[in-house]
Design a protein around this motif. Structure first.
Motif, PDB file in Angstrom:
ATOM      1  N   VAL A 148      48.123  49.411  98.655  1.00  0.00           N
ATOM      2  CA  VAL A 148      49.714  48.809  98.274  1.00  0.00           C
ATOM      3  C   VAL A 148      50.525  50.286  98.281  1.00  0.00           C
ATOM      4  N   LEU A 149      50.108  50.944  97.511  1.00  0.00           N
ATOM      5  CA  LEU A 149      51.176  52.207  97.204  1.00  0.00           C
ATOM      6  C   LEU A 149      51.112  53.317  98.392  1.00  0.00           C
ATOM      7  N   GLN A 150      50.526  53.203  99.193  1.00  0.00           N
ATOM      8  CA  GLN A 150      50.495  54.100 100.575  1.00  0.00           C
ATOM      9  C   GLN A 150      51.260  53.232 101.599  1.00  0.00           C
ATOM     10  N   SER A 151      51.304  52.265 101.375  1.00  0.00           N
ATOM     11  CA  SER A 151      52.237  51.405 102.630  1.00  0.00           C
ATOM     12  C   SER A 151      53.569  51.814 102.520  1.00  0.00           C
ATOM     13  N   ASP A 168      48.058  44.120 107.353  1.00  0.00           N
ATOM     14  CA  ASP A 168      49.297  45.277 107.570  1.00  0.00           C
ATOM     15  C   ASP A 168      50.327  44.669 106.949  1.00  0.00           C
ATOM     16  N   LEU A 169      50.733  45.376 105.756  1.00  0.00           N
ATOM     17  CA  LEU A 169      51.704  44.407 104.676  1.00  0.00           C
ATOM     18  C   LEU A 169      52.984  44.523 105.362  1.00  0.00           C
ATOM     19  N   GLU A 170      53.405  45.598 106.049  1.00  0.00           N
ATOM     20  CA  GLU A 170      54.763  45.606 106.739  1.00  0.00           C
ATOM     21  C   GLU A 170      54.862  44.382 107.672  1.00  0.00           C
ATOM     22  N   PHE A 210      57.452  35.809 105.384  1.00  0.00           N
ATOM     23  CA  PHE A 210      58.322  35.182 104.331  1.00  0.00           C
ATOM     24  C   PHE A 210      59.541  34.763 105.238  1.00  0.00           C
ATOM     25  N   SER A 211      59.913  33.606 104.767  1.00  0.00           N
ATOM     26  CA  SER A 211      61.264  33.085 105.499  1.00  0.00           C
ATOM     27  C   SER A 211      62.449  33.851 105.417  1.00  0.00           C
TER      28      SER A 211
END
Ligand code: SAM
Length: 293
Positions: free
Chosen positions: A141-144, A107-109, A116-117
């Protein structure tokens, strides 16, 4: 001054010392040309203020170049055999986080917030993709809802040509439309198969995807619009009309609705889908919704 991973000799030496043989089923073709790697980083315009996501670091050839230019790199690698390798090759860099996970299950979000700091720094995606899942990765990626400042990805040249195709050309199709609906796609440069260990049996290209101008007319239903892209190109050589009746039905009532929708947006039923711009597809979709198709 750490020596580059990406020479044929060093790549082979690293693989030998860890007893790694590449897996075709995982799309493992490692880049061994430093010039190409540098050009990829340049195409991504990676800056010291940027967060970068990489998919499939392999033994770290690209990761290393990204680490030298970016603020932080988070790389997702599915192959657990590569974890000790990456631990070794990335040891000189304190801004690289490697995650042993299938990118399609990420889950990218959430991952961005977690790894990431500074999750609010500009975000880029730079990767030499595993080619067997190029399309699913791009769609994910594009639909996130993640906002990428840009996406620079290497893929099979044929797929790159489809993503960046102009309306009316032979490469233009459902994939072109699905991608160009979200981003501007340009083919940056091509890469010969000799730049990898082992050599893949296809040529490759780098595609750059950047945020696009907002669309003037929005579709009623994105899912249905994406379905219409596919319907239009079911049989490439057939007319739009033929593909529409095959998908939606051949009875008189359906034909009347389809005829009305086409007339509504000034489309000749004998046209082929490859002549329809993205905007025209959206108009057609909205007209189909209006006539109850
Ligand atoms: N970045 C390296 C380079 O440029 O030399 C390797 C690129 S190689 C074409 C693709 C990489 O993606 C391999 O390391 C492979 O193990 C990894 N990979 C394959 N499927 C994956 C998946 N579902 N999720 C994450 N990584 C994957």
């Amino acid at each position: 001054d750490v020596p580059d991973i990406a020479t044929p000799m060093r790549t082979q030496a690293i693989m030998n010392s860890f007893g790694i043989n590449t897996r075709k089923s995982l799309g493992q073709n490692f880049l061994t040309d430093i010039k190409i790697l540098k050009n990829i980083v340049t195409a991504g315009d990676v800056q010291p203020t940027d967060n970068v996501i990489e998919i499939g670091p392999g033994i770290g050839a690209l990761t290393e170049q990204l680490a030298r230019s970016a603020k932080q790199v988070v790389a997702f690698e599915i192959d657990d055999r590569l974890m000790p390798v990456l631990e070794h090759t990335m040891a000189p860099y304190d801004n690289v986080t490697v995650i042993n996970q299938d990118i399609l299950s990420v889950d990218l979000e959430t991952a961005i917030q977690e790894h990431f700091s500074d999750p609010d720094a500009p975000l880029k995606l730079v990767a030499n993709l595993p080619y067997y899942i190029t399309t699913p990765i791009l769609m994910q990626v594009l639909q996130s809802n993640v906002q990428f400042a840009n996406i620079v990805v290497m893929m099979q040249k044929e797929v790159a040509s489809r993503l960046s195709a102009e309306v009316g050309t032979k490469d233009y199709g459902a994939l072109t439309l699905a991608v160009q609906y979200r981003v501007d796609a340009t083919l940056a440069f091509t890469v010969s198969r000799t730049a990898f260990i082992p050599n893949p049996n296809v040529d490759s290209a780098i595609v750059s995807l950047t945020p696009r101008e907002p669309l003037e007319v929005l579709p009623h239903n994105e899912k249905q619009l994406f379905k219409l892209f596919k319907v239009g190109f079911t049989m490439r050589r057939k007319t739009l009309w033929n593909n529409l009746i095959t998908a939606f039905g051949k009875d008189d009532e359906m034909k009347a609705r389809l005829t009305e929708a086409l007339a509504d947006v000034d489309l000749d039923p004998r046209i082929r889908a490859e002549k329809l711009s993205l905007e025209k597809f959206i108009d057609l979709h909205n007209a189909l919704v209006k006539t109850g198709v």
